[in-house]
Write a protein that holds these residues in place. Structure first.
Motif, PDB file in Angstrom:
ATOM      1  N   GLN A  21     -14.353  11.886 -11.725  1.00 53.92           N
ATOM      2  CA  GLN A  21     -15.298  12.023 -10.616  1.00 53.92           C
ATOM      3  C   GLN A  21     -15.091  10.989  -9.508  1.00 53.92           C
ATOM      4  O   GLN A  21     -15.615  11.151  -8.411  1.00 53.92           O
ATOM      5  N   HIS A 118     -14.021  12.326 -20.709  1.00 58.97           N
ATOM      6  CA  HIS A 118     -15.224  12.706 -19.957  1.00 58.97           C
ATOM      7  C   HIS A 118     -14.934  14.044 -19.261  1.00 58.97           C
ATOM      8  O   HIS A 118     -14.549  14.092 -18.090  1.00 58.97           O
ATOM      9  N   ASN A 162     -17.604  12.117 -24.120  1.00 59.65           N
ATOM     10  CA  ASN A 162     -18.878  12.238 -23.424  1.00 59.65           C
ATOM     11  C   ASN A 162     -19.504  13.615 -23.657  1.00 59.65           C
ATOM     12  O   ASN A 162     -18.849  14.643 -23.458  1.00 59.65           O
ATOM     13  N   GLU A 163     -20.743  13.637 -24.111  1.00 55.78           N
ATOM     14  CA  GLU A 163     -21.560  14.853 -24.183  1.00 55.78           C
ATOM     15  C   GLU A 163     -20.850  16.075 -24.782  1.00 55.78           C
ATOM     16  O   GLU A 163     -20.680  17.099 -24.104  1.00 55.78           O
ATOM     17  N   ASN A 218     -26.149  14.165 -24.116  1.00 58.23           N
ATOM     18  CA  ASN A 218     -27.090  14.505 -23.059  1.00 58.23           C
ATOM     19  C   ASN A 218     -28.281  15.166 -23.752  1.00 58.23           C
ATOM     20  O   ASN A 218     -28.157  16.251 -24.298  1.00 58.23           O
ATOM     21  N   GLU A 311     -26.533   6.996 -19.278  1.00 56.59           N
ATOM     22  CA  GLU A 311     -26.635   7.659 -17.966  1.00 56.59           C
ATOM     23  C   GLU A 311     -28.083   8.026 -17.717  1.00 56.59           C
ATOM     24  O   GLU A 311     -28.746   8.596 -18.604  1.00 56.59           O
ATOM     25  N   TRP A 349     -26.803   6.136 -13.442  1.00 50.19           N
ATOM     26  CA  TRP A 349     -25.749   7.058 -12.974  1.00 50.19           C
ATOM     27  C   TRP A 349     -26.105   7.467 -11.562  1.00 50.19           C
ATOM     28  O   TRP A 349     -27.096   8.129 -11.361  1.00 50.19           O
ATOM     29  N   GLU A 356     -19.368  15.844  -8.163  1.00 49.42           N
ATOM     30  CA  GLU A 356     -20.307  16.386  -9.137  1.00 49.42           C
ATOM     31  C   GLU A 356     -19.789  17.734  -9.658  1.00 49.42           C
ATOM     32  O   GLU A 356     -20.385  18.783  -9.458  1.00 49.42           O
ATOM     33  N   TRP A 357     -18.611  17.678 -10.257  1.00 46.69           N
ATOM     34  CA  TRP A 357     -18.023  18.827 -10.942  1.00 46.69           C
ATOM     35  C   TRP A 357     -18.039  20.091 -10.081  1.00 46.69           C
ATOM     36  O   TRP A 357     -17.697  20.014  -8.911  1.00 46.69           O
TER      37      TRP A 357
HETATM   38  C1  BGC Z   1     -22.345  13.915 -16.809  1.00 41.61           C
HETATM   39  C2  BGC Z   1     -21.885  13.408 -15.470  1.00 41.61           C
HETATM   40  C3  BGC Z   1     -22.590  14.135 -14.344  1.00 41.61           C
HETATM   41  C4  BGC Z   1     -24.091  13.918 -14.515  1.00 41.61           C
HETATM   42  C5  BGC Z   1     -24.952  14.544 -13.436  1.00 41.61           C
HETATM   43  C6  BGC Z   1     -23.859  14.086 -16.904  1.00 41.61           C
HETATM   44  O1  BGC Z   1     -24.178  15.037 -17.844  1.00 41.61           O
HETATM   45  O2  BGC Z   1     -21.870  13.078 -17.848  1.00 41.61           O
HETATM   46  O3  BGC Z   1     -20.492  13.565 -15.388  1.00 41.61           O
HETATM   47  O4  BGC Z   1     -22.180  13.741 -13.083  1.00 41.61           O
HETATM   48  O5  BGC Z   1     -24.484  14.501 -15.736  1.00 41.61           O
HETATM   49  O6  BGC Z   1     -24.858  15.927 -13.456  1.00 41.61           O
END
Ligand code: BGC
Length: 398
Positions: A21, A118, A162-163, A218, A311, A349, A356-357
């Protein structure tokens, strides 16, 4: 009359980002490949990550901002596709690059919480079926092993993946992210392989020394609407909380030194449907409900593990609600701590606005604005200074 919420002296105060990111030009990944596809303008991803924030080159500037923010830790990630661009072939230049990055953080007094995966995958891994492949845990373990061999104690806390459940949801249930599969069966298989990959990574890391290893999840909070009389609401909330938290974590308890909690959402269930209030929302329409964080923290007590909030943040381009967001989320955290939850640290975060993906660059999570029109200049927002005071004093007056 104001109340003071005090945090322990050794509390970890940080900010978080991920490699894909922020670094830019992660050309050997499945995400990059997807971004390059010619597509109609109304489909995802909204734009390509391109140079992102150029943090691959500007990491020292970013760490200087962490210091200015009075942080004592930073969460970053390492891009697998850079370290292992071809199966089993490691790129020493990239390894040396990340060594420099980690030394730069530690040299500034920042503890390093490092994610090894990630979301983005090397293209070759994705060509092998990524997390659907039964061999994926051992393929991932080879990379993890190399990372520990090279980075050792340059990393204070290792976060292998991650998640994992978000990967399964976005890429294999909803099909919104590469490889765009929408199948419950495949999503379940992927979750099993990700759980295997986590436990395998844990054991590989521990072979090298007693490094701290965490699982980052998450975790949303689901609850029945206040005046609900429909028993379905209570049952759905209980089931959803279980699937979103316990189902994945219970079997992994032996392989978790700490829980990394990424908290963004609360969902209120009314008459069997999700019905959030619209009192405070982020730019992305996410409902801000700090009590949800308190509830999630309390529910995590059963695992008897230290917790870091790895986060927690809000998309808020005008920086209108970010200060109140940070204040209220930290008060919720403090309340949970008063009830015996062992929270050791908090990472906002994100340090800087980033990619943002599938949504592209418009959601602005940063304490620091990235001026995309002006050479990616870093411009701290007012909330940056607010958070930096909290980090300096270790307390909140509210
Ligand atoms: C992710 C991040 C993302 C953030 C906000 C998280 O679930 O790890 O990469 O930017 O959410 O959407």
């Amino acid at each position: 009359m104001s109340t003071t919420y005090t945090f322990p002296k050794n509390f970890i105060w940080g900010t978080a980002t991920s490699a894909y990111q922020t670094e830019g030009n992660n050309i050997n990944t499945d995400w990059w490949q997807w971004e390059q596809k010619i597509r109609p303008a109304d489909t995802m991803p909204a734009e390509s990550s391109g140079i992102a924030c150029d943090s691959y080159n500007r990491y020292e500037e970013d760490f200087d901002l962490c210091v200015k923010c009075n942080n004592n830790a930073v969460r970053i990630s390492i891009e697998w596709a850079r370290i292992e661009p071809r199966p089993g072939e490691f790129d020493q230049n990239e390894i040396n690059h990340y060594k420099k990055v980690l030394i730069a953080a530690k040299g500034r007094g920042l503890k390093t919480f490092v994610t090894l995966h990630h979301f983005s995958n090397p293209i070759w891994f994705s060509d092998m079926g990524a997390w659907k492949n039964l061999e994926s845990p051992s393929i991932f373990a080879r990379y993890v092993n190399k990372c520990v061999e090279e980075f050792h104690e340059l990393i204070d806390a290792y976060i292998p993946i991650n998640e994992p459940q978000v990967i399964a949801l976005m890429s294999y249930t909803l099909g919104a992210w590469p490889p765009h599969i929408a199948s419950y069966a495949q999503s379940l298989l992927v979750q099993i392989n990700l759980a295997r990959a986590h436990s395998r990574a844990y054991r590989v890391i521990k072979k090298h020394g007693n490094y701290k290893v965490g699982l980052c999840q998450n975790i949303a909070w689901f609850y029945p609407a206040e005046n609900s009389t429909n028993p379905i609401d209570n049952t759905s909330a209980t089931v959803l909380n279980f699937m979103n938290k316990d189902l994945f974590m219970l079997p992994l308890q032996k392989y978790i030194d700490f829980i990394g909690l990424n908290f963004y959402f609360t969902s209120r269930i009314k008459e069997g449907k999700r019905e959030n209030l619209d009192d405070v929302q982020s730019d992305m329409g996410w409902w801000i409900y700090p009590r949800g964080l308190e509830q999630v923290l309390i529910s995590l007590k059963r695992f008897k593990k230290p917790i870091y909030i790895t986060e927690n943040g809000v998309a808020d381009a005008m920086d209108k609600i970010r200060k109140a967001f940070i204040r209220d989320m930290l008060i919720a955290t403090n309340n949970a701590m008063q009830q015996g939850v062992d929270v050791k640290g908090y990472f906002y975060w994100s340090l800087i606005d980033n990619y943002e993906w599938q949504k592209g660059f418009w959601p602005r999570f940063g304490l620091v604005e990235i001026d995309r029109e002006n050479n990616l200049q870093r411009k701290p927002r007012p909330s940056f200074y607010y958070y930096s005071e909290i980090c300096r004093n270790g307390k909140i007056e509210a």
